[in-house]
Design an enzyme around this catalytic site. Structure first.
Site, PDB file in Angstrom:
ATOM      1  N   CYS A  32      -2.046  -2.799   7.607  1.00  0.00           N
ATOM      2  CA  CYS A  32      -1.924  -3.732   6.485  1.00  0.00           C
ATOM      3  C   CYS A  32      -0.632  -4.549   6.497  1.00  0.00           C
ATOM      4  O   CYS A  32      -0.643  -5.723   6.132  1.00  0.00           O
ATOM      5  CB  CYS A  32      -2.135  -2.987   5.178  1.00  0.00           C
ATOM      6  SG  CYS A  32      -3.855  -2.420   5.040  1.00  0.00           S
ATOM      7  N   LYS A  91      -7.069  -5.014  -3.002  1.00  0.00           N
ATOM      8  CA  LYS A  91      -7.827  -5.529  -1.853  1.00  0.00           C
ATOM      9  C   LYS A  91      -8.755  -4.449  -1.331  1.00  0.00           C
ATOM     10  O   LYS A  91      -8.511  -3.262  -1.537  1.00  0.00           O
ATOM     11  CB  LYS A  91      -6.878  -6.015  -0.758  1.00  0.00           C
ATOM     12  CG  LYS A  91      -5.957  -4.921  -0.265  1.00  0.00           C
ATOM     13  CD  LYS A  91      -4.887  -5.445   0.648  1.00  0.00           C
ATOM     14  CE  LYS A  91      -4.014  -4.339   1.186  1.00  0.00           C
ATOM     15  NZ  LYS A  91      -4.731  -3.335   1.963  1.00  0.00           N
ATOM     16  N   ASP A 139       0.783  -1.258   0.000  1.00  0.00           N
ATOM     17  CA  ASP A 139       0.000   0.000   0.000  1.00  0.00           C
ATOM     18  C   ASP A 139       0.811   1.304   0.000  1.00  0.00           C
ATOM     19  O   ASP A 139       0.482   2.243   0.731  1.00  0.00           O
ATOM     20  CB  ASP A 139      -0.962   0.022   1.212  1.00  0.00           C
ATOM     21  CG  ASP A 139      -2.008  -1.095   1.160  1.00  0.00           C
ATOM     22  OD1 ASP A 139      -1.980  -1.892   0.207  1.00  0.00           O
ATOM     23  OD2 ASP A 139      -2.845  -1.168   2.083  1.00  0.00           O
TER      24      ASP A 139
HETATM   25  C1  VGL Z   1      -4.708   0.617   5.664  1.00  0.00           C
HETATM   26  C2  VGL Z   1      -6.330   1.459   7.034  1.00  0.00           C
HETATM   27  C3  VGL Z   1      -7.270   1.344   6.047  1.00  0.00           C
HETATM   28  C4  VGL Z   1      -3.279   0.227   5.490  1.00  0.00           C
HETATM   29  C5  VGL Z   1      -5.628   0.471   4.648  1.00  0.00           C
HETATM   30  O1  VGL Z   1      -2.792   0.180   4.351  1.00  0.00           O
HETATM   31  O2  VGL Z   1      -2.610  -0.041   6.518  1.00  0.00           O
HETATM   32  N1  VGL Z   1      -5.067   1.097   6.849  1.00  0.00           N
HETATM   33  N2  VGL Z   1      -6.908   0.848   4.841  1.00  0.00           N
END
Ligand code: VGL
Ligand code: ZN
Length: 226
Positions: free
Chosen positions: A180, A135, A37
């Site tokens: 994540c 995702k 991410d």
């Molecule tokens: C994430 C919160 C919501 C992350 C993704 O990448 O850690 N955290 N969506």
């Protein structure tokens, strides 16, 4: 000797094959760099900014040269996703609610499909990335982990991909350490992979001690903290 290669689709000129052969690892290389991410919305100025998120592209670009295999994840939500506080009238970001699959923290709207916020940070240079796992694309369920949605049972397919290709040594980097990255690392251990989290190439959100709690859980699960 001829330096051209004959393939099923014909002869590939030597110059082109040489240009592509940038990695020295053997084809049996079983290590994979999983980049979690590294997207605009998780960087300063993004919708769910993680402190220092913008420092990661340079660090990860350099690190990635030591890996023959690189896989990225991309948080990829529909605009009315149930993990968004905006989908629950009266609720504020960073509060927690109960959803059918368990507790869920509500986030600011982030990484909405096909928006700039969902794009990878523009400085991330991972041309040799071989797979992007998206995702969180189902409205009703969040997915922190690269392996399972937040019900911890619906698979993303990543475990099958890695196993089929013999990639059993995972090195995790990215955002956020305590969400994540940690969920992915814990699931990977549960699935039997060897897992290292490279701390200097991660940044955390740290909601009420979540960063320390995540490291404790990861260490207890046999994740190597490097
Ligand atoms: C994430 C919160 C919501 C992350 C993704 O990448 O850690 N955290 N969506
Ligand atoms: Zn998300």
């Amino acid at each position: 000797r001829s330096s051209s290669r004959i393939t099923t689709s014909g002869v590939i000129p030597a110059a082109r094959t040489a240009g592509r052969a940038v990695h020295s690892a053997s084809p049996r290389e079983n290590r994979v760099l999983l980049v979690v991410d590294v997207q605009n919305d998780f960087c300063p100025e993004g919708a769910l900014a993680v402190p220092g998120g913008h420092e990661l592209p340079a660090i990860i670009n350099k690190l990635s040269r030591r890996f023959a295999h690189v896989v990225l994840t991309q948080d990829w939500h529909p605009e009315d996703h149930l993990s968004f506080a905006s989908s629950h009238p009266g609720e504020k970001p960073f509060s927690a609610i109960e959803l059918p699959y368990g507790p869920q923290i509500l986030w600011p709207d982030h990484c909405v499909q096909d928006t700039r916020g969902a794009e990878f940070h523009p400085d991330l240079r991972l041309e040799h990335c071989e797979l992007i796992i998206r995702k969180g694309y189902l409205r009703e369920i969040d997915s922190y982990s690269a392996f399972f949605e937040n019900d911890r049972t619906t698979p993303t397919g990543l475990a099958g991909y890695l196993r089929e290709r013999g990639l059993n040594r995972l090195f995790l980097v990215g955002l956020a350490t305590d969400f994540c990255v940690a969920y992915s690392a814990l699931d990977a251990r549960r699935l039997g992979f060897e897992v290292t989290v490279i701390e200097s190439a991660c940044r955390g959100i740290d909601l009420e001690g979540s960063l320390e709690a995540a490291w404790k859980q990861m260490e207890e699960a046999g994740v190597v903290r490097a």
